[in-house]
Structures are given as C-alpha cells and as structure tokens.
Scaffold this active site. Structure first.
Site, PDB file in Angstrom:
ATOM      1  N   HIS A  14     -12.624  10.418   5.914  1.00  0.00           N
ATOM      2  CA  HIS A  14     -11.310   9.776   6.001  1.00  0.00           C
ATOM      3  C   HIS A  14     -10.260  10.879   5.975  1.00  0.00           C
ATOM      4  O   HIS A  14     -10.043  11.518   4.939  1.00  0.00           O
ATOM      5  CB  HIS A  14     -11.104   8.794   4.846  1.00  0.00           C
ATOM      6  CG  HIS A  14      -9.793   8.072   4.932  1.00  0.00           C
ATOM      7  ND1 HIS A  14      -9.528   7.149   5.910  1.00  0.00           N
ATOM      8  CD2 HIS A  14      -8.674   8.154   4.173  1.00  0.00           C
ATOM      9  CE1 HIS A  14      -8.299   6.686   5.753  1.00  0.00           C
ATOM     10  NE2 HIS A  14      -7.756   7.282   4.708  1.00  0.00           N
ATOM     11  N   ASN A  48       0.875  -1.179   0.000  1.00  0.00           N
ATOM     12  CA  ASN A  48       0.000   0.000   0.000  1.00  0.00           C
ATOM     13  C   ASN A  48       0.910   1.226   0.000  1.00  0.00           C
ATOM     14  O   ASN A  48       1.422   1.630   1.037  1.00  0.00           O
ATOM     15  CB  ASN A  48      -0.908  -0.021   1.239  1.00  0.00           C
ATOM     16  CG  ASN A  48      -1.888   1.134   1.267  1.00  0.00           C
ATOM     17  OD1 ASN A  48      -1.781   2.082   0.493  1.00  0.00           O
ATOM     18  ND2 ASN A  48      -2.853   1.063   2.163  1.00  0.00           N
ATOM     19  N   ASP A  78      -8.355   1.517  -5.992  1.00  0.00           N
ATOM     20  CA  ASP A  78      -8.820   2.367  -4.894  1.00  0.00           C
ATOM     21  C   ASP A  78     -10.020   3.204  -5.305  1.00  0.00           C
ATOM     22  O   ASP A  78     -10.604   3.898  -4.485  1.00  0.00           O
ATOM     23  CB  ASP A  78      -7.679   3.285  -4.429  1.00  0.00           C
ATOM     24  CG  ASP A  78      -7.893   3.810  -3.022  1.00  0.00           C
ATOM     25  OD1 ASP A  78      -8.263   3.012  -2.141  1.00  0.00           O
ATOM     26  OD2 ASP A  78      -7.677   5.017  -2.791  1.00  0.00           O
ATOM     27  N   ARG A 107      -0.221  18.250  14.124  1.00  0.00           N
ATOM     28  CA  ARG A 107       0.299  18.338  15.496  1.00  0.00           C
ATOM     29  C   ARG A 107       1.179  19.572  15.678  1.00  0.00           C
ATOM     30  O   ARG A 107       1.096  20.274  16.697  1.00  0.00           O
ATOM     31  CB  ARG A 107       1.082  17.064  15.822  1.00  0.00           C
ATOM     32  CG  ARG A 107       0.220  15.816  15.876  1.00  0.00           C
ATOM     33  CD  ARG A 107       1.074  14.556  15.855  1.00  0.00           C
ATOM     34  NE  ARG A 107       1.825  14.434  14.605  1.00  0.00           N
ATOM     35  CZ  ARG A 107       2.564  13.373  14.270  1.00  0.00           C
ATOM     36  NH1 ARG A 107       2.648  12.352  15.113  1.00  0.00           N
ATOM     37  NH2 ARG A 107       3.218  13.329  13.130  1.00  0.00           N
ATOM     38  N   LYS A 151       3.316   0.908   3.169  1.00  0.00           N
ATOM     39  CA  LYS A 151       2.850  -0.111   4.102  1.00  0.00           C
ATOM     40  C   LYS A 151       2.908  -1.469   3.407  1.00  0.00           C
ATOM     41  O   LYS A 151       2.478  -1.603   2.257  1.00  0.00           O
ATOM     42  CB  LYS A 151       1.402   0.195   4.537  1.00  0.00           C
ATOM     43  CG  LYS A 151       1.220   1.548   5.177  1.00  0.00           C
ATOM     44  CD  LYS A 151      -0.249   1.832   5.436  1.00  0.00           C
ATOM     45  CE  LYS A 151      -0.478   3.246   5.945  1.00  0.00           C
ATOM     46  NZ  LYS A 151      -1.919   3.563   6.105  1.00  0.00           N
ATOM     47  N   GLU A 200      -6.802  -1.584   5.674  1.00  0.00           N
ATOM     48  CA  GLU A 200      -6.858  -1.702   4.219  1.00  0.00           C
ATOM     49  C   GLU A 200      -6.340  -3.052   3.730  1.00  0.00           C
ATOM     50  O   GLU A 200      -6.717  -3.512   2.652  1.00  0.00           O
ATOM     51  CB  GLU A 200      -6.089  -0.559   3.568  1.00  0.00           C
ATOM     52  CG  GLU A 200      -6.801   0.787   3.695  1.00  0.00           C
ATOM     53  CD  GLU A 200      -5.998   1.943   3.146  1.00  0.00           C
ATOM     54  OE1 GLU A 200      -6.470   2.596   2.201  1.00  0.00           O
ATOM     55  OE2 GLU A 200      -4.895   2.192   3.672  1.00  0.00           O
ATOM     56  N   GLY A 230      -3.903  12.922   3.102  1.00  0.00           N
ATOM     57  CA  GLY A 230      -4.979  13.269   2.173  1.00  0.00           C
ATOM     58  C   GLY A 230      -6.280  13.193   2.950  1.00  0.00           C
ATOM     59  O   GLY A 230      -6.289  12.793   4.117  1.00  0.00           O
TER      60      GLY A 230
END
Length: 375
Positions: free
Chosen positions: A185, A6, A127, A261, A13, A363, A189
């Site tokens: 989500h 991914n 996707d 953050r 990932k 995912e 992005g």
C-alpha cells in the site's frame, strides 16, 4: 444516515452512506480534500464544506445519526472498533505524543464534528485491528518484556482498512484469494504486509506509522543508534526529533520534495538527488517484499494499492523489474497502458510465477463492512 470520516496525515475524506433496498448501507456522496491542493483555511474547514454539500442535496445535519471515523493510533486499546466515549478521548490524547501526524488531526476532527453533529453516535473504526493476528514472536520487539507490556510497545501495524479492501479487490480479480498474498500500500505513507489465508502475518509498520518503508516525509526504518547520535549532535528534544523523523525526512529529506511526480520530473532533468531518492524508495519496497516472501514461504499474489501504486507506471516498473530474477515478472506493455485508470487489473507477465495486481481500494466500504458486522 451515516457520515464516514477518513482523516489522514495530509488528506481528509468524507462520505455519506444510506440504506438501499436490501437494508445494507451504500455510499451516496463522497468528497476528498488534499492539504497540498487547497489553502490551509479551506482544508481546516473541509468538514463544513462537506456538510454544506450535503445540505445542498437536501441532507440536514440532524439526519445523520452515526459517524464512523477511521482511527489511526498506537496501543492495544485502539485495536478494537468501539464507540467513542469520554474514556476513548482520554486514550486518544495520551496517544497523540506517540503518533502526532495522525492522532492530532483525528482528535481535532472529532471535536469539530461532535460540535456540528451533537445528536450523532460516534464510532472509532480501528485501522490496526486487521493486524491483531500477527503472532507474538513477530509483534514483540527485543526489549525487556516488562517495559514492552507497561508502555505498550509492540508492532501494531497500520493501513488495516486499506489492506482489507485490497484483499477484497484482489479476490474479485483472481476469483479466489490465494493463500500467500503481499499487499504493498503506497501513498503518502506506505506499508508492505504479508497475508496468509486472509490474515495479517507481518507488516512493515510498527508501534507507530513511522517504521518500515521510506515515505513522503517519514523516515521509515532507521538505526536507533543513528537517532540517538542525531539528538545529541543537534541538541534535539524528543518532541523535536519526532517532528524531524515524521515531517522532514523520507523523500523530502533525500530528494527535496515529498511528491514522487515532482521527483520524477527532477530526475528527468538530471537531478541526481531526486534519482537517488526514487531508487531508495523502490529498493525499500523490494526489501520488504523479500522479507514478506521469506515469512510466507513465497508469494502467490502481490497487490499494489494506494495513489503511488495506482498512478505511477514508472514506479511500478522501477520496483518490480529487478524481481524478474526470482520469477516475479511485470508485463511492461500492460503496465505502460495502465496509467491512472480506475480499473483493477493484473499486470503480471504470462511467465510470472507470482500474480501482480493493481487495485483501487475503497476504505468507505471496508468501514461499513466492519460497522455492519459489529452492529
């Protein structure tokens, strides 16, 4: 054995899945690499690092017979899950100039993995396939039909695998999936999707993952006239403008950092630009939640997923508190207590007319579900 890859705009990932007793595949080993957390060289070698990790656990490259890769690319061609062939590579290269942030990274990773795993079959897991149910009147832009058809310009939507996983998690939380669901989500992005009876009805991203919400470095929705004015004033080429909108805008352009953050810390120290960037981010999410509610005729459940949704109690409250006036009420005590845990949870107040959930998507599971259903 199956290797899952991914490759995002700023992260890589990987996971290894193997059959369990019942014959279904389950993830056995997983690793996550962020470009912001390791050196550029280490990030480029992430696939080698993961394969070395597998070898340390007695899994050899030759043991991997299938590679599933999440594909984020514009075009009707990529709205289907399919074996990655020479023809597929040609289409991927063609799509690279339209959505460079994702497609270039995916293309590079495919080449690297194919060199290391020549015996494996490679499958592209779309996707955008989840959004193939968006009605034509919503998917089409108001440009001449002939141009839209010839150049494949329409709303494709993205984050389909993440949304599918979020809906599965939401179903478990609520015992059954309500008819009208909005999925927010939010990560590097971001997208907001209106889901009716489990199917995508509308989403904030468009032809590319550049449209919609204000994101980490992506501009989101912007007046096309403003883009043309900028190009003329700065003497920019289309390639330069594409990079400007994808990598220099969003939170980075407004607040000076692409990390929420960091912006929260800057705001606490009195930085007004950081405050404005965070206010703009929250406003844009609410704006698209409102649009999704209008499309669905209300909302039974709002699901928040992605790293911003999972980790930031501050941003969840910032986004949701102003919606109390239309009956969407956050339980602030529950929200404060739920700080970056791995538990899925309902955070809506008892008097809220809409349920509010925070879920941790997987995912890999979504990719395996797709592959097993199409195998």
């Amino acid at each position: 054995m199956i290797l899952l890859a991914n490759i995002g705009s700023a992260s890589k990932k990987y996971a290894l899945a193997d059959k369990v007793n019942g014959g279904a595949f389950q993830v056995r080993v997983a690793a996550h690499y962020e470009v912001s957390e390791i050196s550029v060289e280490a990030y480029d070698r992430a696939h080698q690092t993961f394969l070395a990790l597998l070898e340390a656990q007695q899994v050899q490259p030759a043991d991997i017979d299938t590679v599933l890769m999440r594909i984020v690319a514009p075009g009707r061609y990529f709205q289907e899950h399919q074996v990655i062939s020479d023809e597929y590579f040609v289409h991927l290269v063609e799509a690279e100039h339209t959505a460079p942030l994702h497609v270039h990274a995916q293309h590079e990773e495919l080449v690297r993995l194919q060199e290391m795993l020549p015996q494996a079959a490679f499958v592209g897991i779309s996707d955008t396939a989840f959004h193939a149910t968006i009605p034509e009147y919503i998917a089409r832009y108001a440009i001449p039909r002939s141009d839209a058809d010839v150049y494949d310009i329409r709303k494709f939507g993205y984050h389909g695998l993440a949304i599918s996983s979020a809906l599965s998690r939401g179903t478990l939380l609520c015992d059954a999936l309500p008819s009208r669901v909005i999925v927010c989500h939010l990560g590097g992005g971001g997208s907001v999707t209106a889901v009716r009876d489990g199917e995508s009805l509308d989403t904030s991203m468009g032809t590319t993952p550049l449209d919609g919400l204000l994101m980490a470095t992506r501009v989101g929705a912007i007046d096309p006239g403003a883009v043309l004015t900028l190009m003329e004033a700065k003497g920019m080429t289309p390639v330069q403008m594409r990079s400007y909108l994808n990598t220099e805008s969003g939170l980075k352009g407004l607040g000076g950092s692409d990390d929420i953050r960091t912006l929260i810390t800057l705001e606490e120290n009195g930085n007004l630009e950081a405050k404005e960037a965070l206010d703009a981010y929250a406003h844009r999410v609410r704006h698209y939640i409102g649009g999704a509610m209008a499309t669905l005729g209300g909302a039974d459940l709002i699901i928040f997923s992605g790293t911003v949704s999972e980790r930031s109690t501050v941003m969840r409250e910032r986004i949701l508190s102003p919606l109390a006036g239309i009956g969407i009420k956050l339980d602030t005590n529950k929200n404060t207590a739920h700080a970056d845990t791995q538990n899925d949870i309902l955070l809506s107040a008892a008097t809220s007319t809409t349920k509010i959930a925070v879920v941790h998507i997987n995912e890999y599971e979504a990719m395996l579900d797709v592959w097993q259903s199409h195998a």
